[in-house]
Design an enzyme around this catalytic site. Structure first.
Site, short mmCIF file in Angstrom:
data_model
loop_
_atom_site.label_atom_id
_atom_site.label_comp_id
_atom_site.label_asym_id
_atom_site.label_seq_id
_atom_site.Cartn_x
_atom_site.Cartn_y
_atom_site.Cartn_z
N ASP A 54 0.85 -1.05 0.05
CA ASP A 54 0.08 0.09 -0.03
C ASP A 54 0.85 1.23 0.08
O ASP A 54 1.60 1.38 1.05
CB ASP A 54 -0.85 0.03 1.15
CG ASP A 54 -1.90 1.20 1.02
OD1 ASP A 54 -1.72 2.07 0.67
OD2 ASP A 54 -2.90 1.08 2.07
N ASN A 81 2.83 5.11 -10.83
CA ASN A 81 1.36 5.12 -11.59
C ASN A 81 0.13 5.08 -10.60
O ASN A 81 -0.89 5.50 -10.99
CB ASN A 81 1.44 3.92 -12.39
CG ASN A 81 0.26 3.59 -13.02
OD1 ASN A 81 -0.41 4.17 -13.86
ND2 ASN A 81 -0.59 2.48 -12.40
N TYR A 147 -9.36 15.07 -6.85
CA TYR A 147 -8.32 14.48 -7.74
C TYR A 147 -7.52 15.51 -8.64
O TYR A 147 -6.33 15.56 -9.03
CB TYR A 147 -9.05 13.23 -8.60
CG TYR A 147 -8.21 12.66 -9.58
CD1 TYR A 147 -7.37 11.56 -9.36
CD2 TYR A 147 -8.27 13.20 -10.87
CE1 TYR A 147 -6.77 11.02 -10.21
CE2 TYR A 147 -7.70 12.10 -11.86
CZ TYR A 147 -6.88 11.26 -11.58
OH TYR A 147 -6.10 10.53 -12.27
N THR A 181 -9.15 1.55 -21.12
CA THR A 181 -8.70 0.24 -20.01
C THR A 181 -9.96 -0.58 -19.97
O THR A 181 -11.03 -0.46 -20.26
CB THR A 181 -8.31 0.80 -18.75
OG1 THR A 181 -9.24 1.17 -18.06
CG2 THR A 181 -7.22 1.85 -18.87
#
Length: 255
Positions: A54, A81, A147, A181
Site C-alpha cells: 500500500d 502510476n 483528484y 482500459t
C-alpha cells in the site's frame, strides 16, 4: 514496441502496475528487456515480479524499496502510476474522501519518490522517476475536484524534485488523458459511448495503455538523458473547445 530504448536489464518499479494504465506501462518495460517489479494492495496475475504494498503506508514503501535493492542490487527507474478516484461532486464528498484522494494521488507518489531517491543518489548512474499525472490537473475536474487538485500538485512536485535531486536523479511526469482500459465503461458507459467519447479527442480515439507506457519508457530511458522537470501531455491533442461546436460562423468564407 521494437525501438531499443536502452533499458535492457534495468530494474524498474511500477506502482499499481497490474491493471489498467499500469499494466500497459509494465508490458512496455518488459518488452524493452527490463526487470520489472510491480506493486499493488492486492495480488493479480502479472508477468512481472509482484510485491504487495500500500503505497500510502511509509513502512510498506520502505520495505518495498529495500527489498528490491536487496534482491537486485539497485533501483534504476520508478514509475509512480498508482492513483485514482471515485466520482463524487465536491459539495457532497466528505472531508475524509478528499483526504484519501489527495493522499493516494499526491502524498503517496512523494513518499515512493523519497525512498527511491535515497537509493538512486548512492548509485553511480543515479536514476529516473516518472510520475503518472493527469490532464485533470490542467483543466477543471468536475466530480473529481480533489483528484484534479492533487494531480496539479503532482505536476508542480515533479518540477521541484527535478531541481532538488539533480544531477543524479531525473524526475518527469506524464499528463495522461482518456485511456481505453478494462474499466473504461465505468467512466464512459457502453462501448458505443466509449467510441463517442473518443471522437471528442482530436486524434479520434482514446489512448491504449501501452501508448502511455511507451511515453513513460522514453522518459525513463537514456534517450531522455537531458530531460528533467518536464511534463509531457499524453492526451491525443486534448479537447476540442466547446465553443466551436456552438458557434455558427463559417470561417471558411474568410479564406
Amino acid at each position: 514496441m521494437k525501438t531499443d530504448l536502452g533499458l535492457t536489464g534495468a530494474v524498474v518499479l511500477v506502482t499499481g502496475g497490474v491493471r489498467g494504465v499500469g499494466k500497459g506501462i509494465t508490458a512496455v518495460f518488459l518488452a524493452q528487456g527490463a526487470h520489472v517489479v510491480v506493486c499493488a494492495r492486492r495480488e493479480a496475475a502479472t508477468e512481472a515480479e509482484f510485491v504487495p504494498c500500500d503505497v500510502r503506508e511509509e513502512e510498506q514503501v520502505s520495505a518495498l524499496v529495500d527489498g528490491i535493492v536487496a534482491r537486485h542490487g539497485r533501483l534504476d527507474v520508478v514509475v509512480n502510476n498508482a492513483g485514482g478516484t471515485p466520482y463524487a461532486p465536491a459539495a457532497q464528498a466528505s472531508p475524509r474522501l478528499h483526504e484519501k484522494v489527495v493522499r493516494l494521488n499526491l502524498l503517496a507518489p512523494l513518499l515512493v519518490a523519497q525512498h527511491a531517491n535515497a537509493v538512486m543518489q548512492r548509485q553511480g548512474a543515479g536514476g529516473s522517476i516518472v510520475m503518472v499525472s493527469s490532464v485533470s490537473g490542467t483543466r477543471p475536474s468536475p466530480g473529481t475536484a480533489a483528484y484534479g487538485a492533487a494531480k496539479a500538485g503532482l505536476d508542480n512536485l515533479t518540477a521541484s524534485l527535478a531541481v532538488e535531486w539533480a544531477p543524479k536523479v531525473r524526475v518527469n511526469a506524464l499528463d495522461v488523458g482518456m485511456v481505453r482500459t478494462e474499466r473504461a465503461h465505468l467512466h464512459y458507459g457502453s462501448d458505443a459511448a466509449v467510441e463517442a467519447v473518443g471522437k471528442t479527442v482530436p486524434l479520434g480515439r482514446l489512448a491504449e495503455p501501452e501508448e502511455v507506457g511507451a511515453c513513460a519508457a522514453f522518459l525513463a530511458s537514456p534517450l531522455a538523458s537531458y530531460v528533467s522537470g518536464a511534463t509531457l501531455r499524453v492526451h491525443g491533442g486534448g479537447e476540442v473547445p466547446a465553443f466551436l461546436a456552438a458557434a455558427d460562423v463559417d470561417h471558411r468564407e474568410d479564406s
